[in-house]
Design an enzyme around this catalytic site. Structure first.
Site, short mmCIF file in Angstrom:
data_model
loop_
_atom_site.label_atom_id
_atom_site.label_comp_id
_atom_site.label_asym_id
_atom_site.label_seq_id
_atom_site.Cartn_x
_atom_site.Cartn_y
_atom_site.Cartn_z
N MET A 1 -8.09 19.35 -29.55
CA MET A 1 -9.21 20.22 -29.84
C MET A 1 -9.93 20.55 -28.56
O MET A 1 -10.88 19.90 -28.23
CB MET A 1 -10.11 19.50 -30.83
CG MET A 1 -11.41 20.14 -31.25
SD MET A 1 -11.94 21.58 -30.45
CE MET A 1 -13.67 21.48 -30.51
N PRO A 2 -9.44 21.48 -27.81
CA PRO A 2 -10.21 21.88 -26.64
C PRO A 2 -11.46 22.67 -27.03
O PRO A 2 -11.45 23.46 -27.97
CB PRO A 2 -9.24 22.77 -25.88
CG PRO A 2 -7.89 22.36 -26.36
CD PRO A 2 -8.09 22.00 -27.79
N LEU A 3 -12.53 22.39 -26.32
CA LEU A 3 -13.72 23.23 -26.36
C LEU A 3 -13.71 23.98 -25.04
O LEU A 3 -13.70 23.36 -23.98
CB LEU A 3 -14.98 22.38 -26.49
CG LEU A 3 -16.31 23.11 -26.30
CD1 LEU A 3 -16.49 24.20 -27.36
CD2 LEU A 3 -17.47 22.12 -26.32
#
Length: 127
Positions: A1-3
């Site tokens: 889950m990259p932000l």
């Protein structure tokens, strides 16, 4: 889950920004196995006085189209995966929306899985 946080000079079109985020997302999918719909991005636009960067640090000639892309990610990616991301990203961004590789600055911030909550007050990645 990259932000993903993107910083760039003010004045780019909506199409440019959509293309930029789409290409970053597709690069994450290709090189990081990011699942479909795992897309969380923030674009910050800056007046030229508020985006300060060295135009020739490390012998890289940067222009006014300089873009900073910072990804907060779980600390699970190998050095090879990160290198693949860097290379593929500049290749994609050169094609669309037309950024020079010299103008693409990438930084990863790695965190442990319990540092993510996607909503409901729960750390979904903690098993």
């Amino acid at each position: 889950m990259p932000l993903v946080r993107i910083d760039l000079r003010r004045g780019k079109s909506g199409e440019f920004k959509r293309t930029l985020t789409n290409e970053i997302y597709e690069t994450m999918r290709e090189t990081f196995n990011v699942p479909e719909h795992d897309r969380f991005m923030v674009i910050n636009e800056h007046h030229e006085d508020n985006l300060v960067f060295d135009r020739s640090y490390l012998g890289i000639e940067r222009s006014d189209n300089f873009v900073i892309i910072q990804l907060t990610v779980s600390n699970t990616r190998t050095q090879q995966a990160k290198q693949a991301f860097y290379a593929r990203l500049v290749e994609r961004l050169r094609q669309r929306p037309g950024l020079r590789p010299e103008d693409v600055f990438v930084n990863f911030v790695e965190v442990v899985k319990e540092n993510w909550s996607f909503g409901n007050g729960i750390a979904q990645y903690v098993v």
